[in-house]
Design an enzyme around this catalytic site. Structure first.
Site, PDB file in Angstrom:
ATOM      1  CG  MET A   1      33.974  34.920  40.104  1.00 34.38           C
ATOM      2  SD  MET A   1      34.582  33.274  39.744  1.00 34.38           S
ATOM      3  CE  MET A   1      33.198  32.546  38.911  1.00 34.38           C
ATOM      4  N   PRO A   2      32.473  38.520  40.204  1.00 34.25           N
ATOM      5  CG  PRO A   2      32.359  40.737  40.898  1.00 34.25           C
ATOM      6  CD  PRO A   2      32.747  39.373  41.364  1.00 34.25           C
ATOM      7  CB  ILE A   3      33.458  37.187  34.882  1.00 33.09           C
ATOM      8  CG1 ILE A   3      33.558  36.041  35.884  1.00 33.09           C
ATOM      9  CG2 ILE A   3      34.370  36.948  33.680  1.00 33.09           C
ATOM     10  CD1 ILE A   3      33.043  34.716  35.366  1.00 33.09           C
ATOM     11  CG  HIS A  40      37.667  35.648  37.696  1.00 34.82           C
ATOM     12  ND1 HIS A  40      38.427  34.524  37.519  1.00 34.82           N
ATOM     13  CD2 HIS A  40      37.079  35.530  38.915  1.00 34.82           C
ATOM     14  CE1 HIS A  40      38.300  33.747  38.585  1.00 34.82           C
ATOM     15  NE2 HIS A  40      37.488  34.341  39.442  1.00 34.82           N
TER      16      HIS A  40
END
Length: 64
Positions: A1-3, A40
């Site tokens: 999940m890259p933020i 995100h």
């Protein structure tokens, strides 16, 4: 999940912000293989009197 966190000076339109998060999401997805729905993007807008470069507030730069 890259933020992805993006700090920027306030003043852009809602349309510009929508385009920014879309383009960033597309770039991260393309380069990491992460699905867009797992990426995100957090935008933090600040006022010009809360940001400085070289010890000079951005709000003071415009006054010069």
């Amino acid at each position: 999940m890259p933020i992805v966190h993006i700090d920027l000076i306030a003043g852009r339109s809602q349309e510009q912000l929508k385009n920014l998060v879309k383009d960033v999401t597309d770039a991260v997805s393309k380069n990491t293989g992460a699905p867009a729905e797992h990426i995100h993007v957090i935008l933090s807008e600040m006022q010009k009197n809360r940001y400085s470069v070289g010890g000079v507030l951005k709000s003071d730069e415009e006054a010069e």
